[in-house]
Scaffold this active site. Structure first.
Site, PDB file in Angstrom:
ATOM      1  N   GLY A 262      50.309  40.372  33.557  1.00 32.35           N
ATOM      2  CA  GLY A 262      50.273  40.974  34.885  1.00 32.35           C
ATOM      3  C   GLY A 262      48.835  41.118  35.342  1.00 32.35           C
TER       4      GLY A 262
ATOM      5  N   GLN B 128      41.895  44.904  40.098  1.00 29.88           N
ATOM      6  CA  GLN B 128      41.225  44.382  38.903  1.00 29.88           C
ATOM      7  C   GLN B 128      40.299  43.208  39.220  1.00 29.88           C
ATOM      8  OE1 GLN B 128      45.107  44.128  36.537  1.00 29.88           O
ATOM      9  NE2 GLN B 128      43.630  44.660  34.941  1.00 29.88           N
TER      10      GLN B 128
ATOM     11  N   CYS C 255      45.297  46.139  28.488  1.00 29.78           N
ATOM     12  CA  CYS C 255      44.905  45.925  29.886  1.00 29.78           C
ATOM     13  C   CYS C 255      43.720  44.977  29.906  1.00 29.78           C
ATOM     14  CB  CYS C 255      44.526  47.257  30.538  1.00 29.78           C
ATOM     15  SG  CYS C 255      44.092  47.107  32.284  1.00 29.78           S
ATOM     16  N   LEU C 256      43.784  44.005  30.804  1.00 30.62           N
ATOM     17  CA  LEU C 256      42.686  43.035  30.900  1.00 30.62           C
ATOM     18  C   LEU C 256      41.383  43.709  31.318  1.00 30.62           C
ATOM     19  CD1 LEU C 256      44.635  40.063  32.538  1.00 30.62           C
ATOM     20  CD2 LEU C 256      43.874  40.260  30.159  1.00 30.62           C
TER      21      LEU C 256
ATOM     22  N   HIS D  83      52.855  49.458  34.965  1.00 32.92           N
ATOM     23  CA  HIS D  83      51.420  49.370  34.647  1.00 32.92           C
ATOM     24  C   HIS D  83      50.649  48.802  35.854  1.00 32.92           C
ATOM     25  CE1 HIS D  83      48.084  48.102  31.672  1.00 32.92           C
ATOM     26  NE2 HIS D  83      47.788  47.416  32.766  1.00 32.92           N
ATOM     27  N   GLU D  84      51.218  47.764  36.490  1.00 31.85           N
ATOM     28  CA  GLU D  84      50.534  47.129  37.633  1.00 31.85           C
ATOM     29  C   GLU D  84      50.514  48.052  38.850  1.00 31.85           C
ATOM     30  OE1 GLU D  84      48.825  44.835  36.722  1.00 31.85           O
ATOM     31  OE2 GLU D  84      49.948  44.242  34.947  1.00 31.85           O
TER      32      GLU D  84
ATOM     33  N   HIS E 161      47.877  50.556  38.653  1.00 34.11           N
ATOM     34  CA  HIS E 161      46.553  50.059  39.059  1.00 34.11           C
ATOM     35  C   HIS E 161      46.342  50.258  40.560  1.00 34.11           C
ATOM     36  CE1 HIS E 161      44.617  48.204  35.582  1.00 34.11           C
ATOM     37  NE2 HIS E 161      45.695  47.512  35.273  1.00 34.11           N
TER      38      HIS E 161
HETATM   39  O1  GNR Z   1      48.395  41.388  29.742  1.00 35.71           O
HETATM   40  C1  GNR Z   1      48.812  42.555  29.741  1.00 35.71           C
HETATM   41  N1  GNR Z   1      49.657  42.949  28.759  1.00 35.71           N
HETATM   42  C2  GNR Z   1      50.355  44.152  28.791  1.00 35.71           C
HETATM   43  C3  GNR Z   1      50.999  44.557  27.626  1.00 35.71           C
HETATM   44  C4  GNR Z   1      51.716  45.733  27.603  1.00 35.71           C
HETATM   45  C5  GNR Z   1      51.809  46.499  28.741  1.00 35.71           C
HETATM   46  C6  GNR Z   1      51.172  46.114  29.902  1.00 35.71           C
HETATM   47  C7  GNR Z   1      50.445  44.941  29.940  1.00 35.71           C
HETATM   48  S1  GNR Z   1      49.677  44.444  31.402  1.00 35.71           S
HETATM   49  C8  GNR Z   1      48.339  43.503  30.770  1.00 35.71           C
HETATM   50  C9  GNR Z   1      47.583  42.816  31.898  1.00 35.71           C
HETATM   51  C10 GNR Z   1      46.939  43.843  32.781  1.00 35.71           C
HETATM   52  O2  GNR Z   1      45.969  44.477  32.486  1.00 35.71           O
HETATM   53  N2  GNR Z   1      47.525  44.094  33.917  1.00 35.71           N
HETATM   54  O3  GNR Z   1      47.033  45.018  34.752  1.00 35.71           O
HETATM   55 NI    NI Z   2      46.016  46.456  33.452  1.00 37.42          NI
END
Ligand code: GNR
Ligand code: NI
Length: 174
Positions: free
Chosen positions: A45, A50, A94-95, A136-137, A140
């Site tokens: 995601g 980001q 999270c990236l 999670h997205e 953000h």
């Molecule tokens: O790549 C991602 N893996 C992930 C694993 C578990 C829960 C959420 C994520 S999202 C993350 C990519 C990211 O930072 N998205 O904002």
């Molecule tokens: Ni993230």
């Protein structure tokens, strides 16, 4: 085109993003860049803040099995309209917080409404990893990171690590 991903701590990751007012070619191009950046990372995601764009736009593809058909989803102005009482715990990453993983508990199922890039309203119930990822997205977009669910000590330790990482990366650049 690949976009650089912002690393925590960064004020742009703490800010609530504004709704996308109209779905233009510019928005579609940004969504394409975000998908490319997400797959390249690789991640499941990515949210516009980001990549430094304070707009309510996310992309995701939680199909993980090697060889399975990908399912890239682009969501404009996504909203959780219902959440299950039942929760599930996933080890999240999270990236924007590279190489850090921690358990986060969230509603196991969420119903999400969004606009697709053709301007059509969409609505779907997500479960499992998809539910975790879409929450999670959307977090953000509200300036919230998964480490905000952890205790203050853990969060501070992670933030210090990221400050160090950013300093090292900046030094390598120079
Ligand atoms: O790549 C991602 N893996 C992930 C694993 C578990 C829960 C959420 C994520 S999202 C993350 C990519 C990211 O930072 N998205 O904002
Ligand atoms: Ni993230």
């Amino acid at each position: 085109m690949l976009k650089p991903i912002l690393i925590h701590p960064d004020p742009r990751l703490k800010k609530a993003a504004a709704p996308v007012a109209d779905i233009s070619d510019e928005v579609r191009a940004l969504a394409d860049d975000m998908l490319q950046t997400m797959y390249d990372a690789p991640g499941i995601g990515l949210a516009a803040p980001q990549v430094g764009v304070s707009r309510r736009l996310i992309v995701l593809d939680c199909v993980k099995e090697e060889g399975a058909t990908p399912r890239p989803l682009v969501m404009v102005n996504p909203e959780v309209i219902a959440s299950s009482d039942e929760t599930s715990t996933y080890e999240e990453g999270c990236l924007s917080i590279p190489d850090i993983y921690a358990d986060v508990t969230r509603p196991a199922e969420v119903e999400v409404r969004w606009m697709d890039t053709d301007g059509n309203p969409q609505q779907e119930v997500f479960t499992d990893l998809w539910a975790t990822c879409v929450q999670h997205e959307i977090d953000h977009l509200d300036g919230k990171l998964f480490i905000d669910y952890l205790g203050a000590m853990k969060r501070q330790m992670i933030t210090r690590k990221m400050v160090k990482l950013k300093r090292e990366r900046a030094r390598e650049q120079a």
